[in-house]
Write an enzyme that holds these catalytic residues in place. Structure first.
Site, PDB file in Angstrom:
ATOM      1  N   GLU A  93       0.654  -1.289   0.031  1.00  0.00           N
ATOM      2  CA  GLU A  93      -0.242  -0.069  -0.028  1.00  0.00           C
ATOM      3  C   GLU A  93       1.008   1.092   0.238  1.00  0.00           C
ATOM      4  OE1 GLU A  93      -3.559   2.239   2.688  1.00  0.00           O
ATOM      5  OE2 GLU A  93      -3.248   0.036   2.754  1.00  0.00           O
ATOM      6  N   LYS A 289      -7.595  -0.524  11.299  1.00  0.00           N
ATOM      7  CA  LYS A 289      -6.807  -1.022   9.938  1.00  0.00           C
ATOM      8  C   LYS A 289      -5.515  -0.229   9.748  1.00  0.00           C
ATOM      9  CE  LYS A 289      -6.259  -1.039   5.329  1.00  0.00           C
ATOM     10  NZ  LYS A 289      -5.401  -0.012   4.506  1.00  0.00           N
ATOM     11  N   ASP A 305       2.714 -14.835  11.612  1.00  0.00           N
ATOM     12  CA  ASP A 305       1.534 -14.970  11.289  1.00  0.00           C
ATOM     13  C   ASP A 305       0.727 -13.720  11.360  1.00  0.00           C
ATOM     14  OD1 ASP A 305      -0.828 -15.864  10.630  1.00  0.00           O
ATOM     15  OD2 ASP A 305      -0.811 -17.659  11.641  1.00  0.00           O
ATOM     16  N   HIS A 402      -1.437  10.406   0.628  1.00  0.00           N
ATOM     17  CA  HIS A 402      -1.484   9.172  -0.115  1.00  0.00           C
ATOM     18  C   HIS A 402      -1.579   9.365  -1.471  1.00  0.00           C
ATOM     19  CE1 HIS A 402      -2.981   5.175  -0.314  1.00  0.00           C
ATOM     20  NE2 HIS A 402      -3.814   5.641  -0.995  1.00  0.00           N
TER      21      HIS A 402
END
Length: 448
Positions: A93, A289, A305, A402
């Site tokens: 991202e 998130k 993991d 972004h």
């Protein structure tokens, strides 16, 4: 003419796993792609040039045909508990690594990140059904527990030598919610390993010992001897494997921000943004998130993991009965405080951490930390990522930074040349970036 790409005409196959890697690719490209030769060439091009390394990678999963590459980046200038780190991050991202780097540098001159490991306990469960009076089971449980520990010694001995092992065994009664259902809940310390295989092996031994206990106990009736093991498995919810990361400084030392926003205005808007994530699960989901953008990137880079860690973190975010922010903020007595508490079950030995060539380099980059130190590092990066996102949200807005980072992806998608990329980067340095704006700019540039 019959369409060869109709899903109904695609073939099934027996013995696919027995084919060679090239054989697997050949079957796939001939049955599912329009240009088999080109696709086969693409897939093979991503194989590792070192055959031994490729053999190791192939061993991580089943039916492997190629490698899926992800960007491996670093975020320098992180001061965590007085030590300086360059953080390895694997993520696709745009702007995540840049944001982490920016937050790390911001707090480097304001005391850095301070962390504390609050616990390292992991959990496993044996679920079983037993027909009898619960009080009778509790009466026999001290004897059962002794048998479980004794017969698992061959499995736990090495872990005990390293300072870990079984730290607790409980009997839980679920018969008020499901007839005859009980659980043996087991607590573990697994030292520097994540411990999943160790825990599951112990639990399966427990299940076998439990069954034998009921069969051989002459004090039980024939009905009471009937125990049915449902399953034996670790839990990925580890609320007692917990770490805290925090930053703080006098409000005045936060500095000034774009748009003429002073430190006090920023601190209050920032505090309110965190508060909203405690009040509204829609906001909390996106808020958390962002935290996992940082956490997952380091977890992936170190061969841990991320799926287990995310599942655990989101469950922990709901521990009060509603899904809430994992981070907290206060502005009191002229002090800005921002902190995060999160469960992180990670390891630095065993599994991919010992096998994946880049995971080993990531741990080396971090100074080959033990599991507790890695917990601290990962939590600090999660907090940094959250700080960077909220700082953008309450000042310039998230899209400006972004989309500027996303500009290269857009240019690559539009097949811009090196010259066109340079022109576009200069042109959009102070402008809003969008796919349509970039395409329009390139069209004009190409016509001119």
């Amino acid at each position: 003419m019959e369409n060869p790409f109709n899903m109904e005409n695609r073939k099934t196959i027996s013995g696919f796993s027995k084919l060679s890697k090239r054989g697997k690719i050949k079957w796939i490209v001939e049955n599912f792609f329009r240009d088999p030769e080109l696709v086969m060439k693409d897939l093979i091009s991503y194989w590792h040039h070192d055959e031994e390394q490729q053999r190791i990678l192939d061993g991580f999963s089943e039916n492997t045909i190629s490698n899926y590459h992800m960007p491996f980046g670093v975020a320098p200038n992180f001061v965590i508990d007085g030590e300086t780190y360059c953080i390895p991050m694997v993520i696709e991202e745009s702007s995540v690594v840049a944001a982490a780097s920016s937050a790390g540098k911001f707090w480097m001159s304001r005391g850095g990140f301070n962390t504390q490991v609050l616990g390292t306990t992991k959990i496993g469960q044996v679920h079983f059904k037993w027909t009898g009076i619960p009080a009778r089971l509790y009466y026999f449980f001290p004897e059962i527990q002794k048998k479980l520990r004794t017969e698992a010694l061959s499995v736990t001995a090495n872990m005990v030598k390293r300072g870990g092992g079984i730290t607790g065994i409980e009997l839980l009664d679920f018969t008020d919610r499901e007839p005859d259902l009980f659980q043996i809940k087991v607590s573990f310390e697994t030292c520097n390993s994540m411990g999943a295989n160790f825990i599951n092996t112990v639990l399966e031994q427990f299940a076998s010992s439990l069954k034998q206990y009921f069969i051989t106990n002459d004090s039980l009736t024939d009905t009471e001897k009937d125990v049915k093991i449902i399953m034996s498995i670790l839990s990925n919810y580890t609320p007692e494997c917990l770490v805290r990361a925090e930053v703080q400084c006098p409000v005045g030392e936060l500095g000034n921000f774009s748009g003429g926003m002073d430190a006090w205005q920023f601190a209050e808007k920032f505090r309110m943004a965190v508060k909203i994530a405690h009040l509204d699960p829609y906001r909390a989901t996106t808020h958390n998130k962002g935290i996992f953008n940082g956490i997952d990137a380091v977890v992936l880079a170190t061969g841990n993991d991320f799926r287990a860690i995310e599942a655990c973190g989101h469950t922990y975010a709901s521990k009060n009965g509603a899904y809430q922010s994992l981070s907290h903020c206060t502005v009191e007595d002229d002090m800005f405080r921002f902190w995060l508490e999160i469960p992180l079950a990670v390891g630095t030995i065993g599994g991919l951490t010992s096998l994946h060539p880049i995971a080993k380099r990531s741990l080396e980059l971090l100074g080959n930390p033990g599991a507790e130190k890695l917990m601290r590092i990962i939590a600090a990066v999660g907090l940094a990522q959250n700080f960077a996102a909220l700082r953008s949200l309450v000042t310039t807005g998230i899209q400006q930074g972004h989309m500027r980072m996303h500009l290269l992806n857009v240019l690559n998608h539009l097949q811009a040349s090196e010259h066109e990329m340079k022109e576009a980067i200069h042109f959009f340095s102070n402008k809003v970036v969008s796919f349509s704006h970039v395409r329009e700019f390139l069209d004009k540039l190409r016509v001119g």
